[in-house]
Design a protein around this motif. Structure first.
Motif, PDB file in Angstrom:
ATOM      1  N   UNK A 192       4.220  31.718   2.957  1.00 18.12           N
ATOM      2  CA  UNK A 192       3.317  32.208   1.909  1.00 18.12           C
ATOM      3  C   UNK A 192       2.352  33.269   2.434  1.00 18.12           C
ATOM      4  N   UNK A 193       1.798  33.071   3.646  1.00 20.15           N
ATOM      5  CA  UNK A 193       0.841  34.026   4.190  1.00 20.15           C
ATOM      6  C   UNK A 193       1.524  35.344   4.514  1.00 20.15           C
ATOM      7  N   UNK A 194       2.694  35.267   5.180  1.00 19.75           N
ATOM      8  CA  UNK A 194       3.422  36.484   5.533  1.00 19.75           C
ATOM      9  C   UNK A 194       3.889  37.218   4.283  1.00 19.75           C
ATOM     10  N   UNK A 195       4.333  36.471   3.281  1.00 17.57           N
ATOM     11  CA  UNK A 195       4.798  37.111   2.041  1.00 17.57           C
ATOM     12  C   UNK A 195       3.658  37.837   1.344  1.00 17.57           C
ATOM     13  N   UNK A 196       2.464  37.243   1.355  1.00 16.92           N
ATOM     14  CA  UNK A 196       1.310  37.899   0.742  1.00 16.92           C
ATOM     15  C   UNK A 196       0.998  39.206   1.466  1.00 16.92           C
TER      16      UNK A 196
ATOM     17  N   UNK B  60      13.385  40.068   7.568  1.00 16.04           N
ATOM     18  CA  UNK B  60      12.127  39.310   7.537  1.00 16.04           C
ATOM     19  C   UNK B  60      11.300  39.721   6.322  1.00 16.04           C
ATOM     20  N   UNK B  61      11.230  41.020   6.059  1.00 20.20           N
ATOM     21  CA  UNK B  61      10.439  41.505   4.919  1.00 20.20           C
ATOM     22  C   UNK B  61      10.998  41.027   3.581  1.00 20.20           C
ATOM     23  N   UNK B  62      12.302  40.922   3.481  1.00 19.37           N
ATOM     24  CA  UNK B  62      12.909  40.609   2.180  1.00 19.37           C
ATOM     25  C   UNK B  62      13.185  39.125   1.971  1.00 19.37           C
TER      26      UNK B  62
END
Length: 420
Positions: A391-395, A384-386
């Motif tokens: 967009x919100x979670x990636x930020x 999930x992290x990679x």
């Protein structure tokens, strides 16, 4: 010298788990789960139909240690098919199937020759005056330049170098077995059969330096046609490097502009049309695995975000309406934007916009959010992290708190603007 043809493949990743299948059932999901096996079976059939002289696998046949012996038994069966028609195969192990990665082993048919991991090894095909040189990976992280130890070309032979390499980190791939293109060109070989980079490419001609690409796309970042290379050699010269498309599932990114939509139902109609057009244009008899991305600036932004699950279900219904194995929707991403809400407005929306803008430059608030969100982010699964596209979670994962505030604020503003 005789003319001959051979198949150059690699990055097969047998039984690799494909992305986006969690909770998915049905014929399409099962087809995706078995796609790497189906693609390899297809390639072996093509080798037999084309009556090639030999078969080269340049690394990452497997995706890591086998869950059980079925993966190895499947490969042995395919090599047995080649043995029946007298086609030898030459196998080199890469970072995913290095000696240290695979703890189970099976005896391979006599037509399969495996390059040693201890030092470069040369195999000869005397009837065709061919010499193949290669070295398998002993462990996953090979950081040494293996090319320097490869032997000099055999005089009077067509020399093929088989190598699993990042070649300087091409395409964002880890730079395993690093070397330079000039080293390969100057080695004196006639053809370099490379793997590890998943995008097929002919980097140089005469001598030919070729990445075959991966055999089957496994997620949206491996979109488009996938397969192997069929090499034709006449009188010691490579005359053709031809693609052999073996993929049974083809990944595609479908942007759908919704700027002109007056209601979410209009967006659903556009999504349905995009899926139908893509199947007619790109599927070519394969299952089309689609990621749909709604784009454009629209007052429906908040409504689309709030109804993302419904939109995904509508997209999947549209795909199933074309037949159970015509298209499969991996994800629907709402990447629209709301019309800008001016901070100069004298109402509640203007007040909210001014608060968002000030929060984006509030160092104390950002530090507090970074600390609290950091604990949550560290608990997320590695994939999930990679691999997130949200967009919100990636930020949040990247620690870009100002961007996180902007994204969240835009969503809130869009939802409130619908009610004004």
């Amino acid at each position: 010298m005789q003319s001959f043809r051979f198949i150059h493949t690699g990055d097969i990743h047998l039984d690799s788990p494909l992305k986006g299948l969690s909770g998915q059932q049905g014929a399409a999901a099962e087809r995706i789960r078995t796609a790497t096996r189906t693609a390899f079976d297809t390639l072996v059939s093509q080798a037999i139909e084309e009556e090639v002289d030999f078969f080269v696998i340049a690394g990452d046949l497997y995706d890591g240690d086998w869950r059980d012996y079925q993966t190895g038994l499947f490969f042995v069966k395919q090599m047995g098919r080649l043995a029946e028609v007298g086609i030898p195969a030459f196998l080199l192990y890469g970072n995913h199937d290095a000696e240290s990665q695979i703890t189970r082993r099976l005896t391979l048919p006599s037509n399969v020759k495996v390059f040693s991991a201890r030092q470069p090894e040369t195999f000869r095909l005397p009837n065709l005056s061919i010499a193949l040189h290669g070295q398998s990976f002993r462990q996953r992280d090979v950081t040494d330049n293996l090319v320097t130890a490869y032997p000099a070309p055999v005089a009077g032979c067509f020399n093929i170098g088989v190598l699993h390499t990042g070649l300087g980190g091409m395409g964002g791939h880890a730079n395993y077995a690093p070397c330079a293109l000039e080293e390969l060109i100057n080695k004196g070989y006639d053809y370099w059969a490379l793997a590890h980079v998943h995008q097929a490419a002919v980097l140089h001609e005469r001598p030919h330096v070729v990445f075959c690409g991966n055999l089957q796309g496994r997620h949206i970042r491996e979109s488009g046609p996938k397969g192997a290379s069929l090499i034709t050699v006449e009188d010691s010269q490579v005359e053709a490097v031809s693609p052999l498309h073996a993929d049974c599932v083809r990944w595609i990114h479908l942007p759908v502009p919704v700027d002109q939509c007056a209601a979410s139902a209009d967006a659903v109609d556009l999504v349905r049309g995009a899926i139908e057009e893509a199947v007619a244009r790109d599927a070519q008899g394969r299952l089309l695995a689609c990621r749909i991305e709604l784009t454009g600036q629209t007052k429906l932004h908040g409504e689309l975000l709030a109804s993302a699950d419904h939109l995904l279900a509508e997209a999947r219904a549209a795909a199933l309406g074309l037949g159970e194995e015509a298209a499969w929707i991996e994800r629907l991403v709402v990447a629209t934007k709301t019309p800008e809400i001016a901070a100069s407005r004298k109402d509640a929306l203007g007040d909210l916009q001014r608060m968002i803008e000030s929060a984006g430059s509030d160092a104390e608030l950002q530090a507090r959010l970074a600390s609290e969100l950091g604990d949550l982010v560290r608990k997320l699964p590695h994939d999930v992290r990679t691999e997130t596209d949200d967009a919100v979670l990636k930020a949040a994962i990247d620690g870009k708190i100002a961007g996180l505030i902007t994204h969240a604020g835009a969503y809130l503003n869009a939802r409130l603007a619908e009610k004004v």
